[in-house]
Design an enzyme around this catalytic site. Structure first.
Site, PDB file in Angstrom:
ATOM      1  N   GLY A 184     115.082  58.605 104.262  1.00 33.12           N
ATOM      2  CA  GLY A 184     116.189  57.948 103.589  1.00 33.12           C
ATOM      3  C   GLY A 184     116.126  56.445 103.711  1.00 33.12           C
ATOM      4  O   GLY A 184     116.419  55.721 102.756  1.00 33.12           O
ATOM      5  N   GLU A 191     119.430  62.648 116.895  1.00 30.53           N
ATOM      6  CA  GLU A 191     119.542  64.016 116.391  1.00 30.53           C
ATOM      7  C   GLU A 191     118.232  64.777 116.571  1.00 30.53           C
ATOM      8  O   GLU A 191     117.155  64.247 116.281  1.00 30.53           O
ATOM      9  CB  GLU A 191     119.920  64.001 114.910  1.00 30.53           C
ATOM     10  CG  GLU A 191     120.018  65.381 114.282  1.00 30.53           C
ATOM     11  CD  GLU A 191     120.250  65.342 112.783  1.00 30.53           C
ATOM     12  OE1 GLU A 191     120.672  66.364 112.220  1.00 30.53           O
ATOM     13  OE2 GLU A 191     119.980  64.290 112.155  1.00 30.53           O
ATOM     14  N   CYS A 200     123.906  69.585 108.954  1.00 31.53           N
ATOM     15  CA  CYS A 200     124.004  68.146 109.225  1.00 31.53           C
ATOM     16  C   CYS A 200     125.169  67.833 110.148  1.00 31.53           C
ATOM     17  O   CYS A 200     125.223  66.740 110.730  1.00 31.53           O
ATOM     18  CB  CYS A 200     124.137  67.373 107.924  1.00 31.53           C
ATOM     19  SG  CYS A 200     125.461  67.961 106.846  1.00 31.53           S
ATOM     20  N   GLU A 232     122.703  60.103 103.037  1.00 35.42           N
ATOM     21  CA  GLU A 232     123.149  60.767 104.263  1.00 35.42           C
ATOM     22  C   GLU A 232     121.900  61.029 105.084  1.00 35.42           C
ATOM     23  O   GLU A 232     121.024  61.802 104.668  1.00 35.42           O
ATOM     24  CB  GLU A 232     123.863  62.077 103.948  1.00 35.42           C
ATOM     25  CG  GLU A 232     124.333  62.821 105.182  1.00 35.42           C
ATOM     26  CD  GLU A 232     124.813  64.222 104.864  1.00 35.42           C
ATOM     27  OE1 GLU A 232     124.493  65.146 105.649  1.00 35.42           O
ATOM     28  OE2 GLU A 232     125.478  64.413 103.828  1.00 35.42           O
TER      29      GLU A 232
END
Length: 515
Positions: free
Chosen positions: A226, A375, A282, A245
């Protein structure tokens, strides 16, 4: 020569079928120009509404085929995908309702006032118009709701923007099937089929964000991917908005009083949340601040039991599986980290879920345990044991932006209305776009009040990708000043022929006319 695009079964690692070929730069150019040619046909709101409702109906009619193909490509399972299809159809119809209502146009009229102070005011009429062609980048983990027929596509079409979708390589056959249904819905609504166009291939995605006729882009995926597209969008001769996102840790805070009140229930609920969909949501809770002491121990024991009982699962593709295994192992090897339930290889392309524990003091200092604050995509979470508010807050102060943040309070804390609980909610609001109390973040309701976004790197903007206001990403305001009535667009005329809600001379009005 263009590379073939294969549909792969993640359960076996074997190709299922050849679906398409990767688009060349010339084919991307053709796709964007075809979509741009469809822009004038989308000007009529009623046509857009028919398109969205028709797409929902066609998806439901083809549900059995769509779910079967999506499951074969993602291993997400029929129950999960059946629910996702229902959500996707609901989302399409919800945006049709937004289009029919017309409030998204934000029509505001201030009539001329020669006596206005400090200076006379001209006649001003403001509303919003579509940006143009929107590039949509499909998500790996939601082959329907965040992919070809998903929220970015639905909201862009609702805004009046044609869409070019870059298919995700994990579900190309599903993408082709859904694109065909959307194109058919467009034709049945009286629009060009190229209102929605699909392309495949990594380089096609790069070419798409650089194309001069692409006016904006929506993306759901990894931080590296991204960010690369975001930078490309900003580096264009004419930069465009990129609504990405990217990644989220989704922290959870359990207060000492909540742990004392219901430690076991919180522990089992956490296990269910972080293993849902094999940890590929997510909004998966990836960092859980739990108090030290006997009550926190009971929570961890319940979590250990529930996580140990959770079965192995197949991730979306072999690349993600390899990344998960490496990421889980690297985190487990950090100083001070223990693994009550070890995540890892379960054989036959499966992985087993697990969780790690670490002391808050080991994360409080800048540079300490940084990997634990990133993450890890898959069924893994980190439990941070804290000894007091100071240790807890030191960890919270180090967190990046998130989609969600959750706090588990006791019944008494929840009813207090002020004090430490309120202060904690305020702290969490600073790092997340959605703050939950006594729940779990997995699952995002499609509703007008929803916000699915958050500070970077959760998203690259302040907008949401779920809910009615997602349409705002694809619009820009325009003001007509002292424009003769005969030249005004119908949305801005005094007689309101389209029956739009609007604000006139500072007063909200609900029109009596009908569109």
């Amino acid at each position: 020569m263009a590379e073939p695009v294969w549909s792969v079964d993640p359960r076996t690692g074997k190709p299922r079928e050849r679906v398409a070929v990767e688009a060349t730069a010339e084919q991307v150019d053709d796709a964007v120009r075809a979509a741009a040619a469809a822009l004038p046909a989308l000007a009529e709101r009623s046509v857009r509404s028919r398109l969205l409702r028709g797409a929902a109906g066609l998806l439901e009619e083809a549900a059995a085929d769509v779910v079967a193909v999506a499951d074969a490509e993602t291993a997400l399972g029929t129950p999960r995908l059946t629910g996702e299809l229902a959500r996707t159809a609901f989302q399409l119809r919800a945006f049709a309702d937004v289009v029919d209502e017309g409030a998204f146009l934000d029509v505001t009229i201030d009539h001329a006032d020669p006596d206005a102070k400090p200076i006379p005011r001209p006649d001003l009429r403001r509303y919003k118009i579509p940006l143009g062609v929107v590039a949509v980048y499909s998500a790996s983990n939601f082959p329907l709701a965040f992919s070809v027929p998903g929220g970015d596509t639905a909201s862009a079409l609702a805004a009046g923007c044609p869409v070019v979708v870059k298919a995700h390589p994990d579900h190309p056959a599903t993408s082709e099937l859904c694109a065909g249904l959307l194109r058919r819905a467009a034709e049945e609504a009286g629009l060009p089929a190229d209102t929605v166009v699909l392309v495949h291939g990594f380089q096609a995605g790069v070419e798409l964000v650089r194309h001069p006729l692409v006016a904006a882009a929506g993306f759901t995926g990894s931080i590296p991917g991204g960010r690369a597209l975001y930078d490309a969008a900003a580096a264009r001769p004419r930069p465009i908005p990129f609504y990405g996102e990217l990644g989220s840790l989704n922290p959870v805070v359990v207060t000492p009083a909540a742990a004392a009140e219901r430690a076991e229930r919180i522990g089992t609920g956490l296990a269910a949340s972080f293993t849902l969909g094999n940890g590929q949501f997510c909004t998966k809770p990836g960092l859980v601040l739990t108090p030290s002491g006997p009550d926190g121990d009971r929570l961890v024991e319940a979590l250990t039991s529930a996580a140990s009982a959770a079965g192995p699962g197949v991730l979306l593709d072999s690349r993600m599986r390899d990344s998960f295994l490496k990421g889980a192992a690297a985190r487990a090897e950090l100083p001070g980290v223990t693994a009550p339930v070890e995540a890892g290889d379960a054989g036959e392309l499966s992985v087993r879920p697990g969780f790690l524990t670490v002391q808050a003091a080991d994360l409080a200092a800048e540079g300490a345990g940084d990997l634990l604050l990133e993450e890890c995509f898959g069924p893994l979470t980190v439990v941070v044991r804290y000894g007091g508010e100071a240790e807890r807050d030191a960890v919270l102060d180090r967190l990046p932006g998130n989609l969600t943040a959750t706090v588990h309070l006791s019944e008494r804390e929840a009813e207090a209305g002020d004090g430490p609980a309120a202060a904690l909610l305020g702290r969490l609001t600073a790092v997340a776009g959605r703050v939950l109390v006594n729940g779990w973040p997995t699952g995002v309701a499609v509703a007008p009040a929803q916000h699915h976004g958050g500070p970077y790197p959760a998203t690259t903007s302040t907008f949401t990708s779920v809910g009615a206001t997602a349409i705002e990403r694809w619009l820009r305001p325009v003001v007509h000043q002292d424009t003769p009535p005969a030249l005004l667009p119908p949305e801005l005329r005094d007689d309101n022929p389209l029956g739009l809600p609007r604000r006139v001379d500072g007063v909200a009005q609900v029109a009596a006319a009908s569109a």
